[in-house]
Design a protein around this motif. Structure first.
Motif, PDB file in Angstrom:
ATOM      1  N   SER A 146     -23.804  22.882 -45.209  1.00  0.00           N
ATOM      2  CA  SER A 146     -23.931  22.344 -44.600  1.00  0.00           C
ATOM      3  C   SER A 146     -22.801  21.637 -43.745  1.00  0.00           C
ATOM      4  O   SER A 146     -22.155  21.085 -42.215  1.00  0.00           O
ATOM      5  N   LYS A 147     -21.049  21.068 -44.626  1.00  0.00           N
ATOM      6  CA  LYS A 147     -20.055  21.064 -44.577  1.00  0.00           C
ATOM      7  C   LYS A 147     -19.177  22.222 -44.591  1.00  0.00           C
ATOM      8  O   LYS A 147     -17.798  21.541 -44.432  1.00  0.00           O
ATOM      9  N   GLY A 148     -19.585  23.401 -44.243  1.00  0.00           N
ATOM     10  CA  GLY A 148     -19.206  24.486 -44.985  1.00  0.00           C
ATOM     11  C   GLY A 148     -18.353  24.763 -45.829  1.00  0.00           C
ATOM     12  O   GLY A 148     -17.197  25.950 -45.878  1.00  0.00           O
ATOM     13  N   GLN A 149     -18.802  23.681 -46.753  1.00  0.00           N
ATOM     14  CA  GLN A 149     -17.794  23.752 -48.162  1.00  0.00           C
ATOM     15  C   GLN A 149     -18.353  25.295 -49.481  1.00  0.00           C
ATOM     16  O   GLN A 149     -19.365  25.547 -49.000  1.00  0.00           O
ATOM     17  N   SER A 150     -17.742  25.226 -49.957  1.00  0.00           N
ATOM     18  CA  SER A 150     -18.083  26.255 -50.947  1.00  0.00           C
ATOM     19  C   SER A 150     -19.446  26.303 -51.963  1.00  0.00           C
ATOM     20  O   SER A 150     -19.646  24.708 -52.756  1.00  0.00           O
ATOM     21  N   LEU A 151     -19.871  27.281 -51.641  1.00  0.00           N
ATOM     22  CA  LEU A 151     -21.186  27.718 -52.279  1.00  0.00           C
ATOM     23  C   LEU A 151     -21.363  28.255 -54.135  1.00  0.00           C
ATOM     24  O   LEU A 151     -22.105  28.579 -54.438  1.00  0.00           O
ATOM     25  N   GLU A 152     -20.218  27.982 -54.933  1.00  0.00           N
ATOM     26  CA  GLU A 152     -20.196  29.627 -55.750  1.00  0.00           C
ATOM     27  C   GLU A 152     -19.961  28.504 -57.151  1.00  0.00           C
ATOM     28  O   GLU A 152     -20.607  29.601 -57.773  1.00  0.00           O
ATOM     29  N   GLN A 153     -20.206  27.389 -57.114  1.00  0.00           N
ATOM     30  CA  GLN A 153     -21.239  26.645 -58.431  1.00  0.00           C
ATOM     31  C   GLN A 153     -22.111  27.033 -58.656  1.00  0.00           C
ATOM     32  O   GLN A 153     -22.461  26.373 -60.067  1.00  0.00           O
ATOM     33  N   PHE A 154     -22.890  27.286 -57.220  1.00  0.00           N
ATOM     34  CA  PHE A 154     -23.951  27.091 -57.688  1.00  0.00           C
ATOM     35  C   PHE A 154     -24.638  28.027 -58.151  1.00  0.00           C
ATOM     36  O   PHE A 154     -24.201  29.425 -57.727  1.00  0.00           O
ATOM     37  N   ASN A 155     -25.724  28.428 -59.184  1.00  0.00           N
ATOM     38  CA  ASN A 155     -25.788  29.552 -60.345  1.00  0.00           C
ATOM     39  C   ASN A 155     -27.628  29.996 -59.346  1.00  0.00           C
ATOM     40  O   ASN A 155     -28.188  30.071 -60.473  1.00  0.00           O
ATOM     41  N   PHE A 156     -28.034  29.092 -58.786  1.00  0.00           N
ATOM     42  CA  PHE A 156     -29.192  29.703 -58.915  1.00  0.00           C
ATOM     43  C   PHE A 156     -29.294  30.167 -56.908  1.00  0.00           C
ATOM     44  O   PHE A 156     -28.968  30.256 -56.421  1.00  0.00           O
ATOM     45  N   VAL A 157     -30.803  30.862 -56.724  1.00  0.00           N
ATOM     46  CA  VAL A 157     -31.643  30.974 -55.885  1.00  0.00           C
ATOM     47  C   VAL A 157     -32.033  29.993 -55.195  1.00  0.00           C
ATOM     48  O   VAL A 157     -33.580  29.806 -55.397  1.00  0.00           O
ATOM     49  N   PRO A 158     -31.308  29.265 -53.636  1.00  0.00           N
ATOM     50  CA  PRO A 158     -32.477  27.944 -52.750  1.00  0.00           C
ATOM     51  C   PRO A 158     -33.963  28.587 -52.920  1.00  0.00           C
ATOM     52  O   PRO A 158     -34.400  27.130 -52.815  1.00  0.00           O
ATOM     53  N   GLU A 159     -34.499  29.966 -52.371  1.00  0.00           N
ATOM     54  CA  GLU A 159     -35.356  30.360 -52.634  1.00  0.00           C
ATOM     55  C   GLU A 159     -36.564  30.212 -53.614  1.00  0.00           C
ATOM     56  O   GLU A 159     -37.986  29.953 -53.467  1.00  0.00           O
ATOM     57  N   ASN A 160     -35.875  29.961 -54.730  1.00  0.00           N
ATOM     58  CA  ASN A 160     -36.898  30.114 -55.286  1.00  0.00           C
ATOM     59  C   ASN A 160     -36.643  28.490 -56.141  1.00  0.00           C
ATOM     60  O   ASN A 160     -37.638  28.671 -57.404  1.00  0.00           O
ATOM     61  N   LEU A 161     -35.894  27.561 -55.879  1.00  0.00           N
ATOM     62  CA  LEU A 161     -36.625  26.141 -56.167  1.00  0.00           C
ATOM     63  C   LEU A 161     -38.243  26.228 -55.494  1.00  0.00           C
ATOM     64  O   LEU A 161     -37.764  25.760 -54.904  1.00  0.00           O
ATOM     65  N   TYR A 162     -39.116  25.537 -56.597  1.00  0.00           N
ATOM     66  CA  TYR A 162     -40.294  25.421 -56.002  1.00  0.00           C
ATOM     67  C   TYR A 162     -40.811  23.127 -56.791  1.00  0.00           C
ATOM     68  O   TYR A 162     -39.153  22.636 -56.786  1.00  0.00           O
ATOM     69  N   THR A 163     -40.946  23.235 -55.587  1.00  0.00           N
ATOM     70  CA  THR A 163     -41.560  21.715 -55.325  1.00  0.00           C
ATOM     71  C   THR A 163     -42.825  21.301 -56.187  1.00  0.00           C
ATOM     72  O   THR A 163     -43.237  21.795 -56.446  1.00  0.00           O
ATOM     73  N   GLU A 164     -43.024  20.111 -56.509  1.00  0.00           N
ATOM     74  CA  GLU A 164     -43.765  19.259 -57.593  1.00  0.00           C
ATOM     75  C   GLU A 164     -44.978  19.667 -56.901  1.00  0.00           C
ATOM     76  O   GLU A 164     -46.024  19.944 -56.984  1.00  0.00           O
ATOM     77  N   SER A 165     -45.437  20.369 -55.084  1.00  0.00           N
ATOM     78  CA  SER A 165     -46.674  20.647 -54.762  1.00  0.00           C
ATOM     79  C   SER A 165     -46.909  22.163 -54.921  1.00  0.00           C
ATOM     80  O   SER A 165     -47.799  22.655 -55.587  1.00  0.00           O
ATOM     81  N   ASP A 166     -45.897  22.967 -55.161  1.00  0.00           N
ATOM     82  CA  ASP A 166     -45.571  24.340 -56.222  1.00  0.00           C
ATOM     83  C   ASP A 166     -46.474  24.485 -57.635  1.00  0.00           C
ATOM     84  O   ASP A 166     -47.447  24.152 -58.167  1.00  0.00           O
ATOM     85  N   VAL A 167     -45.867  23.129 -57.858  1.00  0.00           N
ATOM     86  CA  VAL A 167     -46.731  23.034 -59.293  1.00  0.00           C
ATOM     87  C   VAL A 167     -47.949  22.312 -59.127  1.00  0.00           C
ATOM     88  O   VAL A 167     -48.691  23.403 -60.113  1.00  0.00           O
ATOM     89  N   SER A 168     -48.438  21.367 -57.921  1.00  0.00           N
ATOM     90  CA  SER A 168     -49.512  20.770 -58.595  1.00  0.00           C
ATOM     91  C   SER A 168     -50.778  22.069 -57.720  1.00  0.00           C
ATOM     92  O   SER A 168     -51.880  22.978 -58.666  1.00  0.00           O
TER      93      SER A 168
END
Length: 473
Positions: free
Chosen positions: A118-140
Motif C-alpha cells: 500500500s505504501k509502494g515499497q519494494s516487495l522483493e523480500q517476500f518469498n511467497f505467493v500472497p494468494e496461497n496464504l491460508y487462514t485459520e478458517s481454511d484450516v478448520s
C-alpha cells in the motif's frame, strides 16, 4: 497405474506424490510445503499452489504431521479438493495445531506484505505467493475432512484399494503407508516410507516391521551419514549446558521444532533432573505450539514407548519439573532477553524460518557468552542453514549482523533414521520380489550415495526421480 513425484524430489522438504489408478482414481500421498522455496515454479494456472488439478484428487494419505508433509493441505481445499484425509489419530491432532499455527504466521506475513504494498515499497523480500496464504478458517475446513485410521488396520478405501498405516517412529503418530491396489486384474503393492524413525529414540516406539512390496518409496535425509548414538544424547546436552551455563556462565539457546524435537529435548532434561545431574538453572520453553504439543503427547501416551510410560507412572509428568518455565505471552518471550542469569531457552522453529526463535537469535548472535545448539536438520536456504554454515555474519532483512556466539551441532536428537536405519528398512524387502525403489526426501548428494549403497546390496532398478517425473508401474 501411474506414480508422479511432485515434491521432495532431489530435496528434503515438500513431500508430495500422486498415484493414479487404472480407473483414474487419484491418491495423493502427503501434501507438504517446500521449506526452501515457498513460491510454486510451475503451477497449472496463476497463483495455484500445485502443479496439478487438485479437483481430480480423490483421497489424501498423510504419513505424519510435520509441515513438509502436511503444510499445503488447506490449499487443497481452497482450490477445489472435496475428498478426505486419512491418517492416524495422533497425526490428526498434531496436524491441527501445526496448521493453525502456520495460518497465524501466514496472516502476519500477509499483513506486513499488504502494508508495504500500500505504501509502494519494494516487495522483493517476500518469498511467497500472497494468494496461497491460508487462514485459520481454511484450516478448520480442512480438519473437518480428516478420518483417523488405526495403526495396523487394513482399511478399504474403495473397491480394489486398501491402505495400512504402520508405525514409523520419527514422530508421535508417524506412519509408513502400505498400499494395495488392483490394476488390470493384478494386485500391486507400494510402500511409502514417510520419514523413517530411529530405534531407542526418546519417547517413541521403534519403527515396526514392514511387509513386502512391489514398489518402495524411501526417504534419504541421512542416506550418506551415521548418527551419534542416542544413548549419548543426554550426556552430550549436559556437557554443552555445563560449558555454556556453568563454566562461563552464559545462556544456551536451542532452536527446536515445536512438535517432536522439543518433546525429546524436554524429556531428556527431565531425566537429567530426576537423576540429580542437571544444574539448578532456569529453563524457558518458549513455544505455545510446543506446549500444545506436550499436551497431545500426554493425551496419546499409550502410543509412547515403555520407558516413557513408566516415567509418567513414577514422575506424574513427562515435561514438568522444577526450574522449568513455559512461556505463553509474546511480551514474556521478549522479556527473556532481560534475564541476566545463566539459562536455557528452547524455542521454535527448528529451521529458524519463523517463530520466537528469531528474536532470541537476533538478541544473542553478537553475545560471545551465548551458545546456539542446533539439534535438527535445516534445509538449504533457511535461516538455520545460514547460521549452521556461519561465516561470521548473518543477514536479517536488509542488515548484516556479526555472529560472535558459539554454534554447536548435534544429530543425536534427530528423529530421522541414518544410513544404517534406511538400509535396515530396505533390507526387509526380498530383492527378487521388489520391482523398483524410488528415493526421495533427501539432498542430491545423500540420495545418490544411498542409491549406490542399496545397488551394492543387490537391489535392482533404484531411481532418483526429479520433480514431475512420471512412472508407469
Amino acid at each position: 497405474m501411474k506414480l508422479t513425484f511432485w515434491g521432495a524430489a532431489e530435496k528434503v522438504t515438500g513431500s508430495m506424490a500422486l498415484l493414479t489408478l487404472e480407473d483414474g482414481y487419484q491418491v495423493l500421498i502427503d501434501c507438504g510445503v517446500d521449506m526452501s522455496n515457498l513460491t510454486e515454479e510451475d503451477p497449472i494456472y496463476p497463483n495455484s499452489a500445485f502443479p496439478f488439478d487438485v479437483s481430480l484428487v480423490n483421497v489424501v494419505l498423510l504419513t505424519h504431521a510435520h509441515l513438509d508433509h502436511s503444510g499445503k493441505l488447506p490449499n487443497l481445499y481452497k482450490e477445489g479438493y472435496e475428498g478426505q484425509i486419512l491418517c492416524t489419530s495422533p497425526t490428526a491432532s498434531l496436524t491441527n495445531i501445526l496448521l493453525e499455527d502456520s495460518a497465524r504466521i501466514n496472516q502476519r506475513k500477509l499483513k506486513t506484505y499488504n502494508k508495504k504494498k500500500s505504501k509502494g515499497q519494494s516487495l522483493e523480500q517476500f518469498n511467497f505467493v500472497p494468494e496461497n496464504l491460508y487462514t485459520e478458517s481454511d484450516v478448520s475446513n480442512t480438519m473437518q475432512e480428516v478420518v483417523p485410521i488405526q495403526f495396523g488396520r487394513r482399511f478399504n478405501v474403495k473397491p480394489g484399494l486398501w491402505v495400512t498405516f504402520i508405525p514409523a517412529g520419527h514422530l508421535l503418530g508417524a506412519a509408513h503407508i502400505y498400499i494395495e491396489a488392483e490394476d488390470n486384474g493384478e494386485m500391486k503393492t507400494l510402500l511409502f516410507s514417510g520419514d523413517i524413525g530411529r530405534k531407542e529414540y526418546p519417547l517413541l516406539k521403534d519403527p515396526a516391521p514392514v511387509p513386502q512390496a512391489d514398489y518402495i518409496i524411501c526417504e534419504t535425509t541421512y542416506g550418506d551419514r551415521e548418527h551419534q548414538q542416542i544413548k549419548d544424547s543426554a550426556q552430550e546436552i549436559l556437557d554443552v549446558i555445563i560449558k555454556t551455563c556453568v563454566d562461563i556462565p552464559g545462556r544456551l539457546i536451542i532452536p527446536a521444532f515445536s512438535i517432536g524435537r522439543t518433546q525429546a529435548v524436554l524429556f531428556e532434561l527431565h531425566k537429567l533432573f530426576v537423576e540429580g545431574k542437571l544444574p539448578p538453572i532456569k529453563i524457558f520453553s518458549d513455544s505455545p505450539l510446543g506446549i500444545q504439543s506436550n499436551r497431545i503427547y500426554d493425551q496419546f501416551s499409550n502410543h509412547l514407548n515403555k520407558e516413557a510410560r513408566q516415567f509418567i507412572d513414577e514422575n506424574d509428568s513427562l515435561f514438568n519439573f522444577e526450574n522449568m518455565e513455559y512461556v505463553l505471552k509474546a511480551n514474556d518471550s521478549k522479556a527473556i532477553s532481560n534475564y541476566n542469569e545463566p539459562c536455557i531457552i528452547i524455542s521454535s522453529s527448528g529451521m529458524m524460518e519463523g517463530g520466537r526463535i528469531q528474536h532470541h537469535i537476533q538478541a544473542n548472535m553478537e553475545n560471545p557468552y551465548a551458545t546456539i545448539l542446533m539439534v535438527g536438520f535445516s534445509a538449504e536456504g533457511t535461516m538455520g542453514a545460514r547460521l549452521r554454515d556461519n561465516e561470521g555474519t548473518l543477514r536479517l532483512g536488509n542488515e548484516e549482523h556479526k555472529v560472535h556466539c558459539k554454534i554447536e551441532q548435534t544429530d543425536s536428537f534427530s528423529g530421522h533414521g541414518d544410513k544404517n536405519d534406511l538400509i535396515e528398512f530396505v533390507k526387509q524387502q526380498d530383492k527378487s520380489k521388489t520391482k523398483q525403489i524410488f528415493l526421495n526426501h533427501g539432498e542430491e548428494e545423500s540420495m545418490f550415495a544411498f542409491k549406490k549403497t542399496i545397488e551394492d546390496l543387490g537391489y535392482p532398478n533404484v531411481v532418483v526421480p526429479t520433480k514431475g517425473h512420471e512412472f508407469i508401474i
